[in-house]
Structures are given as structure tokens and as C-alpha cells.
Design an enzyme around this catalytic site. Sequence first.
Site, PDB file in Angstrom:
ATOM      1  N   VAL A  91       0.792  -1.218  -0.029  1.00 28.54           N
ATOM      2  CA  VAL A  91       0.166   0.037  -0.037  1.00 28.54           C
ATOM      3  C   VAL A  91       0.936   1.314  -0.112  1.00 28.54           C
ATOM      4  O   VAL A  91       0.308   2.305  -0.342  1.00 28.54           O
ATOM      5  CB  VAL A  91      -0.919   0.113   1.312  1.00 28.54           C
ATOM      6  CG1 VAL A  91      -1.998  -0.828   0.984  1.00 28.54           C
ATOM      7  CG2 VAL A  91      -0.405   0.038   2.580  1.00 28.54           C
ATOM      8  N   ASN A 117      -6.952  -0.640   5.666  1.00 23.27           N
ATOM      9  CA  ASN A 117      -6.811  -1.201   6.937  1.00 23.27           C
ATOM     10  C   ASN A 117      -5.253  -1.691   7.121  1.00 23.27           C
ATOM     11  O   ASN A 117      -4.875  -1.822   8.206  1.00 23.27           O
ATOM     12  CB  ASN A 117      -7.772  -2.401   7.026  1.00 23.27           C
ATOM     13  CG  ASN A 117      -7.329  -3.263   7.951  1.00 23.27           C
ATOM     14  OD1 ASN A 117      -7.523  -3.159   9.321  1.00 23.27           O
ATOM     15  ND2 ASN A 117      -6.619  -4.579   7.642  1.00 23.27           N
ATOM     16  N   SER A 170      -6.136   3.426  15.453  1.00 27.42           N
ATOM     17  CA  SER A 170      -5.713   2.741  16.470  1.00 27.42           C
ATOM     18  C   SER A 170      -6.137   3.571  17.684  1.00 27.42           C
ATOM     19  O   SER A 170      -5.960   4.718  17.748  1.00 27.42           O
ATOM     20  CB  SER A 170      -4.252   2.446  16.488  1.00 27.42           C
ATOM     21  OG  SER A 170      -3.887   1.976  17.727  1.00 27.42           O
ATOM     22  N   TYR A 183       4.705   4.054  16.231  1.00 28.14           N
ATOM     23  CA  TYR A 183       3.106   3.685  15.760  1.00 28.14           C
ATOM     24  C   TYR A 183       2.208   4.531  16.266  1.00 28.14           C
ATOM     25  O   TYR A 183       1.312   5.019  15.673  1.00 28.14           O
ATOM     26  CB  TYR A 183       3.010   1.972  16.357  1.00 28.14           C
ATOM     27  CG  TYR A 183       1.734   1.623  16.062  1.00 28.14           C
ATOM     28  CD1 TYR A 183       1.461   1.045  14.855  1.00 28.14           C
ATOM     29  CD2 TYR A 183       0.706   1.752  17.117  1.00 28.14           C
ATOM     30  CE1 TYR A 183       0.229   0.353  14.759  1.00 28.14           C
ATOM     31  CE2 TYR A 183      -0.480   0.974  17.053  1.00 28.14           C
ATOM     32  CZ  TYR A 183      -0.751   0.656  15.712  1.00 28.14           C
ATOM     33  OH  TYR A 183      -1.939  -0.160  15.549  1.00 28.14           O
ATOM     34  N   ALA A 185       2.347   7.893  16.874  1.00 23.12           N
ATOM     35  CA  ALA A 185       2.579   9.131  15.848  1.00 23.12           C
ATOM     36  C   ALA A 185       1.773   8.719  14.623  1.00 23.12           C
ATOM     37  O   ALA A 185       1.216   9.661  14.122  1.00 23.12           O
ATOM     38  CB  ALA A 185       3.997   9.556  15.652  1.00 23.12           C
ATOM     39  N   SER A 186       1.972   7.751  14.038  1.00 21.78           N
ATOM     40  CA  SER A 186       1.339   7.234  12.782  1.00 21.78           C
ATOM     41  C   SER A 186      -0.100   6.966  12.861  1.00 21.78           C
ATOM     42  O   SER A 186      -0.875   7.515  11.708  1.00 21.78           O
ATOM     43  CB  SER A 186       1.940   6.000  12.151  1.00 21.78           C
ATOM     44  OG  SER A 186       1.312   4.814  12.861  1.00 21.78           O
ATOM     45  N   LYS A 187      -0.445   6.671  13.993  1.00 23.53           N
ATOM     46  CA  LYS A 187      -1.854   6.575  14.049  1.00 23.53           C
ATOM     47  C   LYS A 187      -2.883   7.943  14.509  1.00 23.53           C
ATOM     48  O   LYS A 187      -3.783   8.416  14.018  1.00 23.53           O
ATOM     49  CB  LYS A 187      -2.431   5.468  15.079  1.00 23.53           C
ATOM     50  CG  LYS A 187      -1.804   4.074  14.550  1.00 23.53           C
ATOM     51  CD  LYS A 187      -2.667   3.598  13.288  1.00 23.53           C
ATOM     52  CE  LYS A 187      -2.470   2.073  12.848  1.00 23.53           C
ATOM     53  NZ  LYS A 187      -3.145   1.796  11.618  1.00 23.53           N
TER      54      LYS A 187
HETATM   55  P1  NAD Z   1      -2.336  -8.270  11.217  1.00 26.86           P
HETATM   56  O1  NAD Z   1      -0.833  -8.319  11.205  1.00 26.86           O
HETATM   57  O2  NAD Z   1      -2.871  -9.320  11.387  1.00 26.86           O
HETATM   58  O3  NAD Z   1      -3.024  -7.786   9.705  1.00 26.86           O
HETATM   59  C1  NAD Z   1      -2.080  -6.724   8.877  1.00 26.86           C
HETATM   60  C2  NAD Z   1      -2.187  -7.188   7.700  1.00 26.86           C
HETATM   61  O4  NAD Z   1      -1.664  -6.015   6.562  1.00 26.86           O
HETATM   62  C3  NAD Z   1      -1.252  -8.295   7.191  1.00 26.86           C
HETATM   63  O5  NAD Z   1      -1.986  -9.307   6.355  1.00 26.86           O
HETATM   64  C4  NAD Z   1      -0.070  -7.376   6.502  1.00 26.86           C
HETATM   65  O6  NAD Z   1       0.471  -8.693   5.659  1.00 26.86           O
HETATM   66  C5  NAD Z   1      -0.729  -6.430   5.849  1.00 26.86           C
HETATM   67  N1  NAD Z   1       0.134  -5.518   5.608  1.00 26.86           N
HETATM   68  C6  NAD Z   1       1.220  -4.892   6.375  1.00 26.86           C
HETATM   69  N2  NAD Z   1       1.795  -4.192   5.499  1.00 26.86           N
HETATM   70  C7  NAD Z   1       1.389  -4.023   4.297  1.00 26.86           C
HETATM   71  C8  NAD Z   1       1.534  -3.236   3.076  1.00 26.86           C
HETATM   72  N3  NAD Z   1       2.824  -2.336   2.769  1.00 26.86           N
HETATM   73  N4  NAD Z   1       0.761  -3.478   2.098  1.00 26.86           N
HETATM   74  C9  NAD Z   1      -0.053  -4.190   2.189  1.00 26.86           C
HETATM   75  N5  NAD Z   1      -0.487  -4.877   3.336  1.00 26.86           N
HETATM   76  C10 NAD Z   1       0.106  -4.812   4.227  1.00 26.86           C
HETATM   77  O7  NAD Z   1      -2.789  -7.043  11.985  1.00 26.86           O
HETATM   78  P2  NAD Z   1      -4.317  -6.479  12.437  1.00 26.86           P
HETATM   79  O8  NAD Z   1      -4.285  -6.164  13.823  1.00 26.86           O
HETATM   80  O9  NAD Z   1      -5.587  -7.057  11.720  1.00 26.86           O
HETATM   81  O10 NAD Z   1      -4.080  -4.967  11.739  1.00 26.86           O
HETATM   82  C11 NAD Z   1      -4.997  -4.275  11.053  1.00 26.86           C
HETATM   83  C12 NAD Z   1      -5.255  -2.679  11.487  1.00 26.86           C
HETATM   84  O11 NAD Z   1      -5.601  -2.557  12.542  1.00 26.86           O
HETATM   85  C13 NAD Z   1      -3.803  -2.235  11.255  1.00 26.86           C
HETATM   86  O12 NAD Z   1      -3.618  -0.790  10.646  1.00 26.86           O
HETATM   87  C14 NAD Z   1      -3.252  -1.929  12.569  1.00 26.86           C
HETATM   88  O13 NAD Z   1      -2.270  -1.074  12.895  1.00 26.86           O
HETATM   89  C15 NAD Z   1      -4.666  -1.783  13.232  1.00 26.86           C
HETATM   90  N6  NAD Z   1      -4.887  -1.993  14.628  1.00 26.86           N
HETATM   91  C16 NAD Z   1      -4.741  -3.257  15.209  1.00 26.86           C
HETATM   92  C17 NAD Z   1      -4.801  -3.580  16.741  1.00 26.86           C
HETATM   93  C18 NAD Z   1      -4.456  -4.675  17.273  1.00 26.86           C
HETATM   94  O14 NAD Z   1      -4.659  -5.122  18.457  1.00 26.86           O
HETATM   95  N7  NAD Z   1      -4.421  -6.057  16.710  1.00 26.86           N
HETATM   96  C19 NAD Z   1      -5.029  -2.128  17.413  1.00 26.86           C
HETATM   97  C20 NAD Z   1      -5.128  -1.115  16.732  1.00 26.86           C
HETATM   98  C21 NAD Z   1      -5.165  -0.706  15.448  1.00 26.86           C
END
Ligand code: NAD
Length: 278
Positions: A91, A117, A170, A183, A185-187
Site C-alpha cells: 500500500v 486497513n 488505533s 506507531y 505518531a502514525s495513528k
Molecule cells: P495483522 O498483522 O493481522 O494484519 C495486517 C495485514 O496488513 C497483514 O496481512 C499484513 O501482511 C498487511 N500489510 C502489512 N503491511 C502491508 C503493506 N505495506 N501493504 C499491504 N498490506 C500490508 O494486524 P491487524 O491487527 O489485523 O491490523 C489491522 C489494522 O488494525 C492495522 O492498521 C493496525 O495498525 C490496526 N490496529 C490493530 C490493533 C490490534 O490490537 N490488533 C490495534 C489497533 C489498531
Amino acid sequence: MVTSAVVITGAASGIGRACAELFAARGFGVVAVDVDEVGLAALTRAQSRAPRPAVAPADPRTAADAGAVTGADSRPAGGPEPRIVPMVGDVSVEETGAAMAELALASFGRLDVAVLNAGIGTTLPWEAPGAIDRLDRILAVNVRGVAIGIRSVVPALRAGGGGSIVVTASSGGLQSEPGNWAYNASKAAVINMVRAAALDHAAQNIRINAVAPGLTETALTARHRTDPASTAAVSRRIPMGRWGQPGELASAVWFLASAESSYITGTTLVADGGLTAH
Ligand code: NAD
């Protein structure tokens, strides 16, 4: 042919995968984008075994369809076959954005929703070697990737009369955590980008919102759940006393994507079991 289509990034795992399965089950054509080719293959394999959707798809652009979303589970069977089209792409690369919008139009003839996402993050000691390069990569995926996604899907959404973009932010964008400066900062950046982007696109009938998950059981947080004791220790920080499940986050994304939220734009919906409520 499906009557609604969505692009979902980070769809091979966790919250993105739960979104892909939910939207497909509700009749959407799904373009599933991820860097993880193996994970995408597992998603499409599982999808080919899933039952066909029990509901007609809801057009997320029109308030008149709100009932179709609310009453989704009670509608008779008969919707079209679910379709998930995988796309391997990073992405943070501009070509990925253009390609995913084109793939939605080529596969489904339309685009109604984008779920931006994909995200990465890990705690990062300030003194760690290469920390600034790591910061650059986190910003490239979590911030640049969202900006590319918004720019890429807007023309297709506009061509269809409008639509909805949901960005995964997040709770860490609202409340800081030790060691998570890059992280966090990014969110925080993404949450404010969503507000500004919502202003810029509201007149085009394109709503842009964020979901802010708290601690959710996915691959991203696996390191916090290495044993029952550490899992329980983290759970004690959460007022509801448990981790979120990917499907619970997908439900929040669905709400913001659907006509149920037809008058909501520029907001961040926190889904964190109360983590940031105090
Ligand atoms: P996850 O690691 O299970 O899934 C993330 C997916 O994004 C993976 O399949 C990965 O391969 C893909 N990905 C990573 N970099 C990429 C790139 N450059 N291009 C395309 N795909 C890419 O994690 P998740 O927890 O399902 O995370 C999803 C979102 O939720 C993220 O933005 C994360 O920051 C956010 N988030 C997660 C949590 C948590 O506790 N799990 C909390 C807050 C926010």
C-alpha cells in the site's frame, strides 16, 4: 454480478480478513489487497468453501438502504455468489493504489467502499539501531499508504455517485503507550488525516471515517499473548477484561461503510473495550 464492491487493504490477516469475510458474506464483491500472497490464497480458499450470502447486498451510498443493512440477517437467501479477488501489493507504493481501484472496476464494474486497513507497528526503543528507518517504514505504510488509498479510490467512488472510506486507526493514536512512539505518531496522523479528508470530500457524497481498535487478537499483537499469564496481564488493563476479536472490529467497519452511518463523516469510532475511556 455483484451490486456493491469494496477494496480492503491488509485483507490477508486479522481485522482486514474479518472485514473481507463479512463484506463477502453480505454480498459485496471484494478486492483483497495484501503483501502476503500466502495469506491471500488462504482467504480465497476459505471463501470458496463459504456459503453464499443470505442477503441482498446493501448499497452503502444511499440512506434509503439503511433497512437493508439493519435487517440483513433476516432477509431471505438469494443474493449473488460472494467473490473475493486477491491482489498482491504494497500500500505504500502509488501503483498499488491505482491497480486496486482498477481491479475493482474490472472485476465488479463499480466501487462503493474502501477499507484502508493495512498497518504495521511494533514497540521501538528510542536508542535502537535503525530506529529512524523503522519510523520511516511505519509512516510509509500507516500514513502514506492511507493517503495513497484515499487518492486512488476517490475517482471511482465519485463516478458511482459517492461512497464510504473507512480507515483503521488505533486507540494508540488517541492515547500513548510506552515504547510505541512511532506507531502512536502514525495513528494520530491518520486520525487527523481522516478528518481533513472528510472535509475535502463531503460535497462529493464520499464519507471518510476511522475505526480505532484497542487490543485485538491478531498476528500484530501475538507477541503480547505468548502465554496465558501475559495475555491475562494485558486483559486486566482493559475495562471489559478481554481482548477484542477481529470480527468485532469488522462490525464497526461495516457500520461506517453502510448507510446505517449515512450522516457520519470525519469521525473516529473507538472499539477498544473501554481502554481509552479513562
Ligand atoms: P495483522 O498483522 O493481522 O494484519 C495486517 C495485514 O496488513 C497483514 O496481512 C499484513 O501482511 C498487511 N500489510 C502489512 N503491511 C502491508 C503493506 N505495506 N501493504 C499491504 N498490506 C500490508 O494486524 P491487524 O491487527 O489485523 O491490523 C489491522 C489494522 O488494525 C492495522 O492498521 C493496525 O495498525 C490496526 N490496529 C490493530 C490493533 C490490534 O490490537 N490488533 C490495534 C489497533 C489498531
